[in-house]
Design an enzyme around this catalytic site. Sequence first.
Site, mmCIF file in Angstrom:
data_model
loop_
_atom_site.group_PDB
_atom_site.id
_atom_site.type_symbol
_atom_site.label_atom_id
_atom_site.label_comp_id
_atom_site.label_asym_id
_atom_site.label_seq_id
_atom_site.Cartn_x
_atom_site.Cartn_y
_atom_site.Cartn_z
ATOM 1 N N SER A 1 0.852 -1.184 0.000
ATOM 2 C CA SER A 1 0.000 0.000 0.000
ATOM 3 C C SER A 1 0.887 1.234 0.000
ATOM 4 O O SER A 1 1.983 1.217 -0.580
ATOM 5 C CB SER A 1 -0.933 -0.056 1.216
ATOM 6 O OG SER A 1 -1.759 1.079 1.243
ATOM 7 N N TYR B 1 -4.620 7.687 -6.742
ATOM 8 C CA TYR B 1 -3.620 6.743 -6.214
ATOM 9 C C TYR B 1 -3.875 6.454 -4.726
ATOM 10 O O TYR B 1 -3.925 5.296 -4.301
ATOM 11 C CB TYR B 1 -2.226 7.348 -6.425
ATOM 12 C CG TYR B 1 -1.098 6.518 -5.875
ATOM 13 C CD1 TYR B 1 -0.627 5.396 -6.566
ATOM 14 C CD2 TYR B 1 -0.480 6.853 -4.667
ATOM 15 C CE1 TYR B 1 0.420 4.636 -6.060
ATOM 16 C CE2 TYR B 1 0.564 6.094 -4.160
ATOM 17 C CZ TYR B 1 1.005 4.987 -4.864
ATOM 18 O OH TYR B 1 2.043 4.231 -4.359
ATOM 19 N N LYS C 1 -4.993 2.883 -2.643
ATOM 20 C CA LYS C 1 -4.176 2.284 -1.581
ATOM 21 C C LYS C 1 -4.961 2.148 -0.274
ATOM 22 O O LYS C 1 -4.715 1.236 0.511
ATOM 23 C CB LYS C 1 -2.906 3.121 -1.378
ATOM 24 C CG LYS C 1 -1.983 3.116 -2.593
ATOM 25 C CD LYS C 1 -1.481 1.707 -2.896
ATOM 26 C CE LYS C 1 -0.554 1.634 -4.070
ATOM 27 N NZ LYS C 1 0.004 0.294 -4.310
#
Length: 287
Positions: free
Chosen positions: A143, A170, A174
């Site tokens: 992550s 993004y 994660k």
Amino acid sequence: MPPVGPAPTTLVLTGATSGIGEAVARLLIPRVTRLIVHGPQHPGEMDRFLGRLRDLGHSEVHYVPANFDDLAAVGALADRIAALTDQVDVLINNAGRPGPPTRQLSIDGNELTLQTNYLAPVLLTERLTALLRAAHGRVVHVSSATHLSASLEPDDLNMEHTAYSSTVAYARSKLGLVAHARWLVDQAPSPRFDAVSVHPGVIRTELLHAMFDIGGAPAAQGARNVLQAALSTDAWDGQYLAEDRSAPPNPAALDPDFRSRLMMQTFRLMRHVSADGRSFSVGLDGA
Ligand SMILES: NC(=O)c1ccc[n+]([C@@H]2O[C@H](COP(=O)([O-])OP(=O)(O)OC[C@H]3O[C@@H](n4cnc5c(N)ncnc54)[C@H](OP(=O)(O)O)[C@@H]3O)[C@@H](O)[C@H]2O)c1
């Protein structure tokens, strides 16, 4: 740092062709019996890469390709892995991409960052569940600390109603991984397998420099953090690791209601995925 155990028999590592993943593969080769490495490239382009890995030790090394922008390719990847082994001790979901500058859709119609960084590893994990259970294995989601500032609305996973930026896309992807690691442990049917998510550090790679104008540590440092998450003898039980230690995740990941809404919508987006035209359903009771 918790003790690191003996090498697992079979380890699957996605995104092994560059950056942190390649450094993880190099550290693993002397320790693991069978290493199945993944990348997006055609196998014909990987001879020199595989030769360099095989020179490092006696592990059996296999390369399996798949472009995560296509969920059917992820299903086919799981089938190829299942043809190579009947158990997976550790699955490291490391492959990832920066968010593109503008919102783009995958061929499955999903926001591209979400698909590559979140839907694809969740689908791969789902499809390898039987092999992970067979080994009482472990899933490691790579992550990012960027997830800490993210908000992710399960009803808008594809950012149709959320302002888009590459870093927002993004970070959301994660956060999904951190929540999924907890969800996996929560609903763990027996025989169970372990799960953990890890921020590898701020590491000097193409991915980092596509989004952030900062330096970063060498790939080997990030690889050591991922390796510790993968090989620790202690069960992680869904925890989030900031580099080499357990840390509080984004509070949303700790909320069971958020996790179950997230997974409902996740399975909805993955519902019709098939490697070869056969339909299959994924999720709890085919949800
Ligand atoms: N670097 C950092 O500071 C940092 C910080 C936090 C988290 N991370 C995470 O660490 C992981 C590794 O990233 P990295 O920094 O090492 O970046 P990287 O060098 O760009 O490596 C990413 C890997 O994922 C593969 N990949 C990219 N798009 C793909 C796709 N559509 N389908 C299949 N594979 C794909 C890449 O393949 P090719 O490059 O061969 O095309 C490569 O093997 C990622 O999950 C990233 O989000 C990195």
